[in-house]
Motif scaffolding. Structure first.
Motif, PDB file in Angstrom:
ATOM      1  N   MET A 208      -0.356 -15.271  -0.986  1.00  0.00           N
ATOM      2  CA  MET A 208       0.151 -16.237  -0.014  1.00  0.00           C
ATOM      3  C   MET A 208       1.329 -15.678   0.774  1.00  0.00           C
ATOM      4  SD  MET A 208      -0.044 -19.772  -2.223  1.00  0.00           S
ATOM      5  CE  MET A 208       0.390 -20.772  -0.811  1.00  0.00           C
ATOM      6  N   GLN A 209       2.135 -14.848   0.136  1.00  0.00           N
ATOM      7  CA  GLN A 209       3.292 -14.282   0.827  1.00  0.00           C
ATOM      8  C   GLN A 209       2.879 -13.255   1.867  1.00  0.00           C
ATOM      9  OE1 GLN A 209       6.420 -15.205   0.611  1.00  0.00           O
ATOM     10  NE2 GLN A 209       7.234 -13.615   1.948  1.00  0.00           N
ATOM     11  N   VAL A 210       1.980 -12.357   1.510  1.00  0.00           N
ATOM     12  CA  VAL A 210       1.585 -11.307   2.461  1.00  0.00           C
ATOM     13  C   VAL A 210       0.699 -11.864   3.571  1.00  0.00           C
ATOM     14  CG1 VAL A 210       1.778  -9.495   0.724  1.00  0.00           C
ATOM     15  CG2 VAL A 210      -0.411 -10.639   1.056  1.00  0.00           C
ATOM     16  N   SER A 211       0.006 -12.969   3.332  1.00  0.00           N
ATOM     17  CA  SER A 211      -0.808 -13.595   4.380  1.00  0.00           C
ATOM     18  C   SER A 211      -0.056 -14.683   5.139  1.00  0.00           C
ATOM     19  CB  SER A 211      -2.079 -14.194   3.771  1.00  0.00           C
ATOM     20  OG  SER A 211      -1.763 -15.176   2.802  1.00  0.00           O
ATOM     21  N   GLU A 212       1.270 -14.810   4.877  1.00  0.00           N
ATOM     22  CA  GLU A 212       2.164 -15.716   5.607  1.00  0.00           C
ATOM     23  C   GLU A 212       1.802 -17.186   5.418  1.00  0.00           C
ATOM     24  OE1 GLU A 212       2.223 -14.522   9.667  1.00  0.00           O
ATOM     25  OE2 GLU A 212       3.151 -12.564   9.252  1.00  0.00           O
ATOM     26  N   GLN A 213       1.175 -17.527   4.309  1.00  0.00           N
ATOM     27  CA  GLN A 213       0.891 -18.931   4.029  1.00  0.00           C
ATOM     28  C   GLN A 213       2.143 -19.698   3.624  1.00  0.00           C
ATOM     29  OE1 GLN A 213      -2.536 -19.618   1.471  1.00  0.00           O
ATOM     30  NE2 GLN A 213      -3.457 -17.678   2.097  1.00  0.00           N
ATOM     31  N   THR A 214       3.078 -19.019   2.984  1.00  0.00           N
ATOM     32  CA  THR A 214       4.342 -19.684   2.652  1.00  0.00           C
ATOM     33  C   THR A 214       5.127 -20.033   3.909  1.00  0.00           C
ATOM     34  OG1 THR A 214       5.342 -17.489   2.378  1.00  0.00           O
ATOM     35  CG2 THR A 214       4.493 -18.568   0.402  1.00  0.00           C
ATOM     36  N   ASP A 215       5.062 -19.174   4.933  1.00  0.00           N
ATOM     37  CA  ASP A 215       5.703 -19.513   6.205  1.00  0.00           C
ATOM     38  C   ASP A 215       5.031 -20.714   6.864  1.00  0.00           C
ATOM     39  OD1 ASP A 215       7.381 -17.358   5.826  1.00  0.00           O
ATOM     40  OD2 ASP A 215       6.093 -15.977   6.946  1.00  0.00           O
ATOM     41  N   CYS A 302       6.481 -16.019 -10.654  1.00  0.00           N
ATOM     42  CA  CYS A 302       6.640 -16.623  -9.332  1.00  0.00           C
ATOM     43  C   CYS A 302       7.612 -15.821  -8.467  1.00  0.00           C
ATOM     44  CB  CYS A 302       7.124 -18.070  -9.476  1.00  0.00           C
ATOM     45  SG  CYS A 302       5.910 -19.185 -10.214  1.00  0.00           S
ATOM     46  N   ALA A 303       8.696 -15.334  -9.058  1.00  0.00           N
ATOM     47  CA  ALA A 303       9.661 -14.552  -8.285  1.00  0.00           C
ATOM     48  C   ALA A 303       9.045 -13.243  -7.798  1.00  0.00           C
ATOM     49  CB  ALA A 303      10.903 -14.273  -9.127  1.00  0.00           C
ATOM     50  N   TRP A 304       8.277 -12.586  -8.651  1.00  0.00           N
ATOM     51  CA  TRP A 304       7.627 -11.340  -8.228  1.00  0.00           C
ATOM     52  C   TRP A 304       6.548 -11.629  -7.193  1.00  0.00           C
ATOM     53  CZ3 TRP A 304      11.325 -10.348 -11.242  1.00  0.00           C
ATOM     54  CH2 TRP A 304      11.678  -9.046 -11.596  1.00  0.00           C
ATOM     55  N   GLY A 305       5.938 -12.805  -7.261  1.00  0.00           N
ATOM     56  CA  GLY A 305       4.926 -13.144  -6.275  1.00  0.00           C
ATOM     57  C   GLY A 305       5.502 -13.409  -4.899  1.00  0.00           C
ATOM     58  N   VAL A 306       6.575 -14.190  -4.825  1.00  0.00           N
ATOM     59  CA  VAL A 306       7.135 -14.549  -3.512  1.00  0.00           C
ATOM     60  C   VAL A 306       7.919 -13.407  -2.885  1.00  0.00           C
ATOM     61  CG1 VAL A 306       7.266 -16.984  -4.120  1.00  0.00           C
ATOM     62  CG2 VAL A 306       9.228 -15.526  -4.560  1.00  0.00           C
ATOM     63  N   THR A 307       8.190 -12.334  -3.611  1.00  0.00           N
ATOM     64  CA  THR A 307       8.867 -11.162  -3.039  1.00  0.00           C
ATOM     65  C   THR A 307       7.910  -9.993  -2.829  1.00  0.00           C
ATOM     66  OG1 THR A 307       9.513 -10.470  -5.287  1.00  0.00           O
ATOM     67  CG2 THR A 307      11.098 -11.778  -4.015  1.00  0.00           C
ATOM     68  N   THR A 308       6.618 -10.282  -2.757  1.00  0.00           N
ATOM     69  CA  THR A 308       5.613  -9.243  -2.573  1.00  0.00           C
ATOM     70  C   THR A 308       5.620  -8.757  -1.135  1.00  0.00           C
ATOM     71  OG1 THR A 308       4.238 -10.217  -4.308  1.00  0.00           O
ATOM     72  CG2 THR A 308       3.168  -8.708  -2.775  1.00  0.00           C
ATOM     73  N   MET A 309       5.476  -7.451  -0.963  1.00  0.00           N
ATOM     74  CA  MET A 309       5.363  -6.827   0.356  1.00  0.00           C
ATOM     75  C   MET A 309       4.325  -5.711   0.292  1.00  0.00           C
ATOM     76  SD  MET A 309       9.334  -6.501   1.584  1.00  0.00           S
ATOM     77  CE  MET A 309       9.695  -5.403   0.203  1.00  0.00           C
ATOM     78  N   GLY A 310       3.673  -5.464   1.432  1.00  0.00           N
ATOM     79  CA  GLY A 310       2.789  -4.309   1.509  1.00  0.00           C
ATOM     80  C   GLY A 310       1.312  -4.592   1.372  1.00  0.00           C
ATOM     81  N   GLY A 311       0.850  -5.812   1.619  1.00  0.00           N
ATOM     82  CA  GLY A 311      -0.571  -6.102   1.620  1.00  0.00           C
ATOM     83  C   GLY A 311      -1.191  -6.116   0.236  1.00  0.00           C
ATOM     84  N   ALA A 312      -2.465  -5.711   0.150  1.00  0.00           N
ATOM     85  CA  ALA A 312      -3.207  -5.763  -1.112  1.00  0.00           C
ATOM     86  C   ALA A 312      -2.591  -4.847  -2.172  1.00  0.00           C
ATOM     87  CB  ALA A 312      -4.666  -5.384  -0.871  1.00  0.00           C
ATOM     88  N   LYS A 313      -2.127  -3.683  -1.749  1.00  0.00           N
ATOM     89  CA  LYS A 313      -1.485  -2.776  -2.704  1.00  0.00           C
ATOM     90  C   LYS A 313      -0.222  -3.392  -3.279  1.00  0.00           C
ATOM     91  CE  LYS A 313       0.412   1.879  -3.120  1.00  0.00           C
ATOM     92  NZ  LYS A 313       0.722   3.150  -2.404  1.00  0.00           N
ATOM     93  N   GLY A 314       0.565  -4.060  -2.448  1.00  0.00           N
ATOM     94  CA  GLY A 314       1.765  -4.726  -2.933  1.00  0.00           C
ATOM     95  C   GLY A 314       1.450  -5.861  -3.888  1.00  0.00           C
ATOM     96  N   VAL A 315       0.344  -6.578  -3.646  1.00  0.00           N
ATOM     97  CA  VAL A 315      -0.052  -7.662  -4.553  1.00  0.00           C
ATOM     98  C   VAL A 315      -0.406  -7.098  -5.925  1.00  0.00           C
ATOM     99  CG1 VAL A 315      -1.780  -9.445  -4.967  1.00  0.00           C
ATOM    100  CG2 VAL A 315      -0.810  -9.174  -2.695  1.00  0.00           C
ATOM    101  N   GLY A 316      -1.153  -6.004  -5.963  1.00  0.00           N
ATOM    102  CA  GLY A 316      -1.497  -5.392  -7.244  1.00  0.00           C
ATOM    103  C   GLY A 316      -0.279  -4.890  -7.996  1.00  0.00           C
TER     104      GLY A 316
END
Length: 352
Positions: A208-215, A302-316
């Protein structure tokens, strides 16, 4: 003969190629410039012009020309003319950024504080909380109970044989009950939940963070902490103590069945020994531990999720890192809580 002068912010020089026109203007031809034939008004003397230069120290040298005897002008700009105070420390601090694990740790602490404040104020999305509670609780019962049963049987194999050879078969139930209630059940349940639920939390919020759904949630007027984080934290803290109690019961049952069927130690002996060794504080401490472990798992994920950056690689990477940090936090918290709860406790097996 060479002369040098420091002129700021205006500079004067003579150009032998200047042409005086009848209308009172001088036509200059400046080398390496595309603005040829620009008219500049005279300032008093013929062939002398005045123009604005950039605010920097300029050194002018008049060098005799060997061709026709007229001096030619050589302009030299000093790059080290900044007389302001040295700003190098400020530049270094401005370019410095904290390591990723540091600001992620601070974000986890800030997120925990926001969850506590918003929960006390009643800003909880109860529908999402019930959905997450179903996900953490009933949907995780099977894998938790299966893991606890096999861990209990493996633990029984190590203890019952040795205690039977020493003639301490009546103490087997008490030792198993204390081990399961104080350490094994809370830790094993939390490890399973961290691997199953914590990774899912980090992956969902990271996506959700990298796809800007939180925004998008912020644009719609919904706070992501109230809508996404607080329900997950509350659900995990509520579900884990009940999962721990069920895992404790299944672990003791599997241990008793294995001891009775293979080693000949009666189930009644094991249950009676466990009843004498256990106290109400052992069960309460297990629930407190599991609740603390649930808070660690949910907040870190949750904290590691909302601070994710870098697309799919960052999510992994965030998902893997969230699980690892959660497990480390569980073990550290288990040591601290065990030291606080059971320091000086050692008389539980005297009544056996």
């Amino acid at each position: 003969m060479q002369t040098a002068s420091y002129l700021h912010p205006f500079s004067y020089y003579s150009d032998r190629r200047s042409l005086l026109k009848p209308d009172g203007c001088v036509k200059l031809q400046i080398p390496y410039s595309s603005q040829l034939g620009r008219k500049v008004p005279l300032t008093g003397r013929p062939q002398t012009c005045q123009f604005l230069m950039p605010k920097q120290q300029t050194i002018l040298f008049a060098v005799p020309n060997t061709d026709d005897g007229h001096p030619s002008v050589s302009v030299l700009e000093d790059s080290n003319t900044n007389h302001a105070p040295n700003s190098e420390p400020e530049t270094v601090l401005r370019k410095w950024s904290p390591p990723r694990y540091m600001w992620r740790g601070f974000s986890a602490l800030i997120l925990a504080g926001q969850v506590i404040v918003r929960t006390l104020r009643g800003k909880v999305h109860w529908r999402n909380t019930l959905q997450q509670l179903k996900r953490v609780g009933p949907n995780s019962v099977g894998v938790c109970l299966l893991t606890s049963a096999f861990v209990g049987m493996a633990f029984t194999i190590q203890f019952v044989r040795e205690f039977t050879r020493l003639g301490l078969s009546r103490a087997v139930g008490g030792v198993l009950a204390l081990a399961f209630s104080r350490e094994l059940s809370p830790v094993i349940t939390s490890i399973v939940v961290a691997g199953r639920i914590g990774s899912a939390f980090a992956a969902e919020l990271g996506t959700m963070q990298v796809s800007e759904q939180t925004d998008t949630l912020r644009v719609l007027g919904a706070d992501p902490v109230d809508y996404l984080v607080t329900p997950r934290v509350i659900a995990t803290c509520i579900a884990l103590p009940f999962l721990t109690l069920m895992c404790f019961t299944v672990g003791m049952a599997s241990s008793a069945l294995l001891a009775d069927g293979i080693y000949g130690v009666s189930i009644n002996i094991i249950l009676e020994s466990a009843r004498r060794a256990l106290t109400s504080w052992d069960i309460i401490s297990a629930m407190i531990k599991s609740q603390a472990f649930g808070a660690i798992i949910s907040i870190v994920s949750c904290a590691w999720g909302v601070t994710t950056m870098g697309g799919a690689k960052g999510v992994g990477e965030s998902t893997t890192s969230a699980v690892v940090i959660s497990l480390v936090g569980i073990f550290i918290a288990d040591f601290v809580l065990s030291y606080c709860f059971f320091q000086g406790v050692g008389d539980s097996l005297k009544n056996l």
